[in-house]
Design a protein around this motif. Structure first.
Motif, PDB file in Angstrom:
ATOM      1  N   GLY A   1      38.882 -21.061   9.498  1.00 24.70           N
ATOM      2  CA  GLY A   1      39.418 -21.818   8.372  1.00 24.70           C
ATOM      3  C   GLY A   1      40.620 -22.661   8.706  1.00 24.70           C
ATOM      4  O   GLY A   1      41.219 -23.272   7.814  1.00 24.70           O
TER       5      GLY A   1
ATOM      6  N   THR B   1      42.863 -15.789   4.686  1.00 26.97           N
ATOM      7  CA  THR B   1      42.699 -15.151   3.386  1.00 26.97           C
ATOM      8  C   THR B   1      42.482 -13.658   3.594  1.00 26.97           C
ATOM      9  O   THR B   1      42.090 -13.229   4.686  1.00 26.97           O
ATOM     10  CB  THR B   1      41.508 -15.752   2.616  1.00 26.97           C
ATOM     11  OG1 THR B   1      41.327 -15.046   1.368  1.00 26.97           O
ATOM     12  CG2 THR B   1      40.221 -15.642   3.411  1.00 26.97           C
TER      13      THR B   1
ATOM     14  N   SER C   1      36.650 -16.054   2.625  1.00 27.21           N
ATOM     15  CA  SER C   1      36.675 -16.572   3.996  1.00 27.21           C
ATOM     16  C   SER C   1      35.445 -17.410   4.306  1.00 27.21           C
ATOM     17  O   SER C   1      35.495 -18.295   5.169  1.00 27.21           O
ATOM     18  CB  SER C   1      36.788 -15.421   4.998  1.00 27.21           C
ATOM     19  OG  SER C   1      35.556 -14.736   5.170  1.00 27.21           O
TER      20      SER C   1
ATOM     21  N   TYR D   1      36.379 -20.915   3.352  1.00 25.90           N
ATOM     22  CA  TYR D   1      37.316 -21.494   4.316  1.00 25.90           C
ATOM     23  C   TYR D   1      36.604 -21.898   5.603  1.00 25.90           C
ATOM     24  O   TYR D   1      36.864 -22.964   6.169  1.00 25.90           O
ATOM     25  CB  TYR D   1      38.434 -20.501   4.624  1.00 25.90           C
ATOM     26  CG  TYR D   1      39.560 -20.506   3.620  1.00 25.90           C
ATOM     27  CD1 TYR D   1      40.561 -21.474   3.667  1.00 25.90           C
ATOM     28  CD2 TYR D   1      39.630 -19.538   2.621  1.00 25.90           C
ATOM     29  CE1 TYR D   1      41.606 -21.479   2.750  1.00 25.90           C
ATOM     30  CE2 TYR D   1      40.669 -19.524   1.696  1.00 25.90           C
ATOM     31  CZ  TYR D   1      41.642 -20.505   1.759  1.00 25.90           C
ATOM     32  OH  TYR D   1      42.671 -20.518   0.843  1.00 25.90           O
TER      33      TYR D   1
ATOM     34  N   GLU E   1      44.011 -28.410   8.614  1.00 28.91           N
ATOM     35  CA  GLU E   1      43.813 -27.220   7.795  1.00 28.91           C
ATOM     36  C   GLU E   1      44.505 -27.287   6.443  1.00 28.91           C
ATOM     37  O   GLU E   1      44.085 -26.615   5.493  1.00 28.91           O
ATOM     38  CB  GLU E   1      44.287 -25.979   8.548  1.00 28.91           C
ATOM     39  CG  GLU E   1      45.776 -25.958   8.877  1.00 28.91           C
ATOM     40  CD  GLU E   1      46.169 -24.766   9.715  1.00 28.91           C
ATOM     41  OE1 GLU E   1      47.065 -24.025   9.279  1.00 28.91           O
ATOM     42  OE2 GLU E   1      45.585 -24.564  10.806  1.00 28.91           O
TER      43      GLU E   1
END
Length: 369
Positions: free
Chosen positions: A134, A188, A194, A197, A219
């Motif tokens: 992520g 997370t 996740s 992400y 990001e």
């Protein structure tokens, strides 16, 4: 560049471990196992963190192909790009799409861009640390992998890329704990979150590779700036890997394939005109049965619009405590696309973060020329 020919086979499955259809193609001589470059599959799992049908399907495929390739099953997974997507809600039907690539002698020179035909390229990123999922590392590595896959497929122009399928990892409690033990924090603390992400970062990596967003997009924009998206990315997260597997599908001058690919972008889950546009982009008429029979497969992303509204009408997908929103979205988009494609054996994947505009997503179609 050496001319290539891409063949595409759609194979129905009776379950996640069913390889009988694939083996029948090999036994009949229709498919040389050494030519298989990628396999995309839809399995009847829940598509969530605990969907082990994806890993089961890959294990079954590797075990079946290993003796026919003279390889260890682990080596098969390194040679072939496997992407399994869980969730066949509604009319969606479990199946495999097998891509085979062979080098061929060029029989006639191609002087027109209209003669470009289907080409496939694959690449794998390195394995990620849990805290990299992520984040910028995943974006950067995916960007490089997409460009490598384009070169592998002989696709020079980003405008000739019509679908980029990425299989990406997710976080589990064990993976998050491993990061914490080394003094790092995961993006997370939710395994389910996740997935979004990972899909989002991977998709921004695709967008950067193809010049759809600026090179410095990182990001900080993942799951925050919905104006940053790729019109051809399709990312699917799974528990079965820690790297990204990238499959680039496009049309190339060096391809002698009997198939062609095109795409469109759905602005929401009921975008009928976009599905028509994608089908017509490969020369098909969705209302003609003979033309429809030339369609090999359609690949689409499905998403519940994040604002809870589709064209001014409230939907309840995000508030349903019984059925996750991605499952609703797959069923809705699957019904729309399946009706026009003439089959439920189509590839519809849920969770379209940064894959098309919010609530929408790309749709690609492969057809016989």
């Amino acid at each position: 560049m050496q001319a290539t020919s891409i063949d595409v086979f759609r194979v129905p499955t009776g379950g996640p471990g069913d390889v009988t259809g694939l083996l029948a193609l090999i036994s009949s001589g229709a498919l040389d196992p050494s030519s298989i470059i990628a396999v995309l599959g839809k399995t009847e799992g829940n598509g969530g963190v605990n969907d082990f049908t994806r890993e089961y399907a890959v294990a079954a495929l590797c075990a079946a192909l290993a003796p026919r390739l003279g390889l260890d099953p682990r080596a098969v997974e390194e040679k072939i790009a496997f992407v399994m997507s869980g969730g066949t809600e509604g009319v969606l039907s479990p199946h495999l799409t097998v891509f085979a690539r062979n080098e061929v002698a060029t029989t006639s020179p191609k002087t027109s861009p209209d003669n470009k035909r289907l080409s496939i390229g694959i690449a794998h990123t390195r394995e990620f640390l849990p805290e990299e999922i992520g984040r910028d590392a995943q974006i950067e590595e995916t960007m490089h992998a997409v460009r490598h896959a384009m070169a592998d497929g002989g696709i020079d122009d980003p405008s000739d890329v019509h679908f980029v399928q990425v299989k990406c990892p997710l976080l589990t409690s064990e993976r998050m704990a491993a990061a914490a033990a080394r003094g790092h924090k995961a993006v997370t603390s939710s395994a389910y979150a996740s997935m979004g992400y990972s899909r989002g970062a991977s998709s921004i990596g695709v967008a950067r590779a193809l010049g759809e967003v600026a090179e410095n997009v990182g990001e900080a924009r993942v799951l925050k700036d919905w104006d940053c998206f790729s019109s051809v990315a399709s990312a699917s997260a799974g528990i079965e890997l820690m790297q990204n597997v990238v499959i680039v599908m496009g049309n190339a001058q060096a391809s002698q394939s009997r198939f062609v690919i095109g795409h469109a972008v759905m602005r929401d889950a009921i975008d009928f005109p976009a599905v028509l546009q994608a089908i017509r982009s490969v020369g098909l008429d969705p209302f003609d049965m003979q033309s429809q029979a030339r369609l090999v497969n359609a690949f689409a992303k499905a998403e519940a619009s994040p604002d809870g509204v589709v064209r001014g009408c409230r939907h309840t997908m995000l508030e349903d405590s019984d059925i996750n929103a991605t499952r609703h979205a797959r069923a809705a988009v699957g019904g729309l696309v399946g009706g026009l494609a003439g089959t439920g054996a189509i590839y519809v994947s849920g969770g379209a973060e940064h894959q098309g505009p919010p609530g929408g997503g790309p749709i690609a179609v492969i057809a016989r020329v």
